[in-house]
Design a protein around this motif. Structure first.
Motif, PDB file in Angstrom:
ATOM      1  N   ASP A  17       0.835  -1.195   0.000  1.00  0.00           N
ATOM      2  CA  ASP A  17       0.000   0.000   0.000  1.00  0.00           C
ATOM      3  C   ASP A  17       0.871   1.247   0.000  1.00  0.00           C
ATOM      4  OD1 ASP A  17       1.060  -0.183   2.462  1.00  0.00           O
ATOM      5  OD2 ASP A  17      -0.819  -0.171   3.584  1.00  0.00           O
ATOM      6  N   ASP A  18       0.288   2.382  -0.331  1.00  0.00           N
ATOM      7  CA  ASP A  18       1.041   3.638  -0.470  1.00  0.00           C
ATOM      8  C   ASP A  18       1.645   4.087   0.849  1.00  0.00           C
ATOM      9  OD1 ASP A  18       0.360   3.583  -3.084  1.00  0.00           O
ATOM     10  OD2 ASP A  18      -1.218   5.094  -2.954  1.00  0.00           O
ATOM     11  N   ASP A  19       0.988   3.835   1.962  1.00  0.00           N
ATOM     12  CA  ASP A  19       1.543   4.268   3.250  1.00  0.00           C
ATOM     13  C   ASP A  19       2.846   3.532   3.560  1.00  0.00           C
ATOM     14  OD1 ASP A  19      -0.565   5.994   3.579  1.00  0.00           O
ATOM     15  OD2 ASP A  19      -1.796   4.549   4.707  1.00  0.00           O
ATOM     16  N   HIS A  20       2.832   2.237   3.276  1.00  0.00           N
ATOM     17  CA  HIS A  20       4.057   1.469   3.524  1.00  0.00           C
ATOM     18  C   HIS A  20       5.200   1.944   2.619  1.00  0.00           C
ATOM     19  CE1 HIS A  20       6.362  -1.950   4.985  1.00  0.00           C
ATOM     20  NE2 HIS A  20       6.693  -2.202   3.708  1.00  0.00           N
ATOM     21  N   LEU A  21       4.917   2.193   1.349  1.00  0.00           N
ATOM     22  CA  LEU A  21       5.953   2.692   0.438  1.00  0.00           C
ATOM     23  C   LEU A  21       6.455   4.064   0.876  1.00  0.00           C
ATOM     24  CD1 LEU A  21       4.442   1.659  -3.015  1.00  0.00           C
ATOM     25  CD2 LEU A  21       6.348   0.576  -1.801  1.00  0.00           C
ATOM     26  N   ASP A 106      18.410   6.088 -12.326  1.00  0.00           N
ATOM     27  CA  ASP A 106      17.212   5.543 -12.987  1.00  0.00           C
ATOM     28  C   ASP A 106      16.249   4.952 -11.963  1.00  0.00           C
ATOM     29  OD1 ASP A 106      18.321   6.295 -15.375  1.00  0.00           O
ATOM     30  OD2 ASP A 106      19.164   4.306 -15.819  1.00  0.00           O
ATOM     31  N   GLN A 107      16.796   4.271 -10.953  1.00  0.00           N
ATOM     32  CA  GLN A 107      15.923   3.675  -9.945  1.00  0.00           C
ATOM     33  C   GLN A 107      15.206   4.757  -9.124  1.00  0.00           C
ATOM     34  OE1 GLN A 107      18.517   1.108  -7.750  1.00  0.00           O
ATOM     35  NE2 GLN A 107      18.836  -0.316  -9.478  1.00  0.00           N
ATOM     36  N   LEU A 108      15.926   5.823  -8.787  1.00  0.00           N
ATOM     37  CA  LEU A 108      15.282   6.903  -8.037  1.00  0.00           C
ATOM     38  C   LEU A 108      14.177   7.562  -8.863  1.00  0.00           C
ATOM     39  CD1 LEU A 108      18.432   8.534  -6.375  1.00  0.00           C
ATOM     40  CD2 LEU A 108      16.673   7.156  -5.251  1.00  0.00           C
ATOM     41  N   HIS A 109      14.411   7.732 -10.129  1.00  0.00           N
ATOM     42  CA  HIS A 109      13.378   8.298 -10.993  1.00  0.00           C
ATOM     43  C   HIS A 109      12.174   7.357 -11.101  1.00  0.00           C
ATOM     44  CE1 HIS A 109      16.474  11.068 -13.194  1.00  0.00           C
ATOM     45  NE2 HIS A 109      16.149  11.513 -11.976  1.00  0.00           N
ATOM     46  N   ALA A 110      12.461   6.048 -11.105  1.00  0.00           N
ATOM     47  CA  ALA A 110      11.357   5.088 -11.148  1.00  0.00           C
ATOM     48  C   ALA A 110      10.524   5.138  -9.870  1.00  0.00           C
ATOM     49  CB  ALA A 110      11.915   3.683 -11.367  1.00  0.00           C
ATOM     50  N   VAL A 111      11.192   5.315  -8.725  1.00  0.00           N
ATOM     51  CA  VAL A 111      10.466   5.435  -7.458  1.00  0.00           C
ATOM     52  C   VAL A 111       9.595   6.694  -7.460  1.00  0.00           C
ATOM     53  CG1 VAL A 111      10.732   5.776  -4.971  1.00  0.00           C
ATOM     54  CG2 VAL A 111      12.107   4.065  -6.154  1.00  0.00           C
ATOM     55  N   LEU A 112      10.168   7.781  -7.929  1.00  0.00           N
ATOM     56  CA  LEU A 112       9.414   9.042  -7.947  1.00  0.00           C
ATOM     57  C   LEU A 112       8.258   8.994  -8.932  1.00  0.00           C
ATOM     58  CD1 LEU A 112      12.375  11.612  -7.772  1.00  0.00           C
ATOM     59  CD2 LEU A 112      10.745  11.052  -5.961  1.00  0.00           C
ATOM     60  N   ALA A 113       8.295   8.042  -9.866  1.00  0.00           N
ATOM     61  CA  ALA A 113       7.194   7.925 -10.826  1.00  0.00           C
ATOM     62  C   ALA A 113       6.046   7.075 -10.296  1.00  0.00           C
ATOM     63  CB  ALA A 113       7.714   7.330 -12.141  1.00  0.00           C
ATOM     64  N   GLN A 114       6.247   6.446  -9.128  1.00  0.00           N
ATOM     65  CA  GLN A 114       5.180   5.624  -8.547  1.00  0.00           C
ATOM     66  C   GLN A 114       4.057   6.519  -8.007  1.00  0.00           C
ATOM     67  OE1 GLN A 114       5.136   2.302  -8.815  1.00  0.00           O
ATOM     68  NE2 GLN A 114       7.096   2.527  -9.946  1.00  0.00           N
ATOM     69  N   PRO A 115       2.849   5.954  -7.925  1.00  0.00           N
ATOM     70  CA  PRO A 115       1.714   6.781  -7.452  1.00  0.00           C
ATOM     71  C   PRO A 115       1.865   7.273  -6.015  1.00  0.00           C
ATOM     72  CG  PRO A 115       0.932   4.842  -8.632  1.00  0.00           C
ATOM     73  CD  PRO A 115       2.406   4.660  -8.469  1.00  0.00           C
ATOM     74  N   PHE A 116       2.580   6.501  -5.167  1.00  0.00           N
ATOM     75  CA  PHE A 116       2.676   6.923  -3.770  1.00  0.00           C
ATOM     76  C   PHE A 116       3.474   8.211  -3.613  1.00  0.00           C
ATOM     77  CE2 PHE A 116       6.824   5.046  -4.067  1.00  0.00           C
ATOM     78  CZ  PHE A 116       7.580   5.718  -3.116  1.00  0.00           C
ATOM     79  N   SER A 117       4.327   8.591  -4.617  1.00  0.00           N
ATOM     80  CA  SER A 117       5.176   9.767  -4.487  1.00  0.00           C
ATOM     81  C   SER A 117       4.374  11.059  -4.370  1.00  0.00           C
ATOM     82  CB  SER A 117       6.126   9.850  -5.677  1.00  0.00           C
ATOM     83  OG  SER A 117       5.392  10.018  -6.883  1.00  0.00           O
TER      84      SER A 117
END
Length: 340
Positions: A17-21, A106-117
Motif C-alpha cells: 500500500d502507499d503508506d508502507h511505500l 534511474d531507480q530513483l526516478h522510477a520510485v518518484l514515478a510511482q503513485p505513492f510519491s
C-alpha cells in the motif's frame, strides 16, 4: 517465509500500500541525510591524522618510516572499523563505476514515478532525487582531504629540518608566553594592532665599492738584481737588424758593390732575413742604383733554417743625401717561391 519466497520465485508479488511505500521512502531519505555527516567525519579523521603525523615528524623522536606506516594503518582502520568509513568505502565503490550511478539515478526516478510519491512533499522528492549527487559530493570531499593530507605530509618529509622546527616551536612558545604575560598586566580595552614593523635607523650607507683606504704612491721599484734569471738563448738574434755590424761590414766594401753579393759574403750572424732589409736600408742612405736583373739570396734564420728571397738587383752608389726617403725600402725585397 518459505511460502512467500516460493510466491516471489513464481512471480506472484502482492503490491504494497502507499503508506508502507511512503514509510520506506522516508527511511531512505533519513539515511541519505546522514551521508554528508559521515563523509565529514571521515575527512575530519584524515585531517586529525595529518596533524598527528606532522607533529610526530617535527618531534623527530621516531624514524620517519615508522611514523608513515602508523599513518597508513590508522587510515585503514578509519575506513574499515568505523561506520562512517564503511559508508565512504561503499560510496566509493558505488561511484567507481559510472553505470552504478546511472542505475541509481534511474531507480530513483522510477520510485518518484510511482503513485505513492504524490504523498511526499516537494522537499522529500528533491532530497530523494539528489541522493546520487550527494554521494558524489561527499566522496569528493573525502578524496580532497586525502590529497591535502598526502601533500602536507610529503612536503614535511622532503623539507624536514628538526633544528629549524624546534627553533620555530620555541619562538611560537615564547610569543605565546609573552602575550600571556602582557595580557595580565594590560588593562582591558581596545588594543591597537601593529600595522607596520618599525624601521631600523642605520644611518648613511656606503654608495660605492671603492677601497676605503686612502690612495698612496706605488711601491718603489726593486733595484736588487741578484735574483734575476737570464736565459741562455740569444733572444736578440730574433730582433731587428744588426746595424752596427752591418755598417762596419759595408764600410770595408768600398763603393759600387752588388747588394746580393755583399749579403752572401756577410757572416752567418748578419745574414738573417731582417739583416737583408737592414743592409738595403744602409745602402739606400748612400745612394743605390737599381737594374732590370733579379737577385736571389739565401738568408739564415737564428734556428738554422734558410729562406730564399728574390728582389730587383741593386748596386751601391757613390753618394746620396743623408735624409733620403726610405719609404718603400722593404718593397724591394720579397720572398721567392720556396723550393728548398
Amino acid at each position: 517465509l518459505d511460502a512467500e519466497i516460493a510466491a516471489l520465485e513464481e512471480g506472484v508479488v502482492e503490491p504494497l500500500d502507499d503508506d508502507h511505500l511512503l514509510e520506506e521512502a522516508e527511511n531512505v531519505i533519513h539515511l541519505a541525510r546522514e551521508l554528508p555527516a559521515d563523509f565529514s567525519r571521515v575527512a575530519e579523521s584524515i585531517a586529525a591524522m595529518q596533524r598527528d603525523v606532522v607533529a610526530e615528524l617535527r618531534r623527530d623522536v621516531r624514524p620517519t618510516g615508522e611514523v608513515l606506516r602508523e599513518y597508513l594503518e590508522r587510515g585503514r582502520q578509519v575506513m574499515q572499523a568505523t561506520p562512517e568509513g564503511r559508508a565512504f568505502q561503499g560510496a566509493l565503490r558505488l561511484i567507481g563505476d559510472p553505470e552504478n550511478i546511472d542505475d541509481l539515478t534511474d531507480q530513483l526516478h522510477a520510485v518518484l514515478a510511482q503513485p505513492f510519491s504524490r504523498l511526499m512533499t516537494p522537499d522529500q522528492r528533491g532530497e530523494l532525487d539528489a541522493i546520487a549527487r550527494r554521494v558524489e559530493a561527499g566522496v569528493q570531499e573525502v578524496l580532497t582531504a586525502q590529497r591535502r593530507a598526502s601533500h602536507v605530509i610529503t612536503a614535511q618529509v622532503r623539507t624536514h629540518d628538526p633544528i629549524r622546527d624546534r627553533q620555530v616551536d620555541d619562538l611560537l612558545r615564547g610569543v605565546m608566553a609573552g602575550l600571556h604575560r602582557w595580557s595580565q598586566t594590560r588593562s582591558p580595552g581596545r588594543v591597537e594592532p601593529v600595522r607596520t614593523l618599525p624601521l631600523a635607523d642605520v644611518g648613511h650607507l656606503r654608495q660605492s665599492l671603492s677601497d676605503v683606504r686612502p690612495a698612496g704612491a706605488p711601491e718603489p721599484l726593486a733595484s736588487d738584481t741578484s735574483d734575476v734569471e737570464f736565459v741562455d738563448a740569444d733572444t736578440r738574434a730574433w730582433g731587428g737588424p744588426h746595424y752596427a755590424e752591418l755598417e762596419a761590414y759595408v764600410a770595408g766594401l768600398g763603393s759600387g758593390f752588388d747588394l746580393a753579393e755583399a749579403f752572401a759574403g756577410a757572416d752567418a750572424e748578419t745574414r738573417r732575413p731582417v739583416d737583408l732589409v737592414g743592409l738595403l736600408e744602409i745602402v739606400h742612405r748612400g745612394g743605390l742604383v737599381e737594374t732590370d736583373e733579379v737577385s736571389i739570396v739565401e738568408a739564415v734564420r737564428p734556428d738554422g733554417t734558410t729562406r730564399r728571397f728574390a728582389f730587383g738587383a741593386v748596386r751601391a752608389g757613390s753618394s746620396a743625401p743623408a735624409d733620403a726617403d726610405l719609404s718603400g725600402t722593404d718593397d724591394h725585397v720579397r720572398e721567392s717561391t720556396p723550393d728548398d
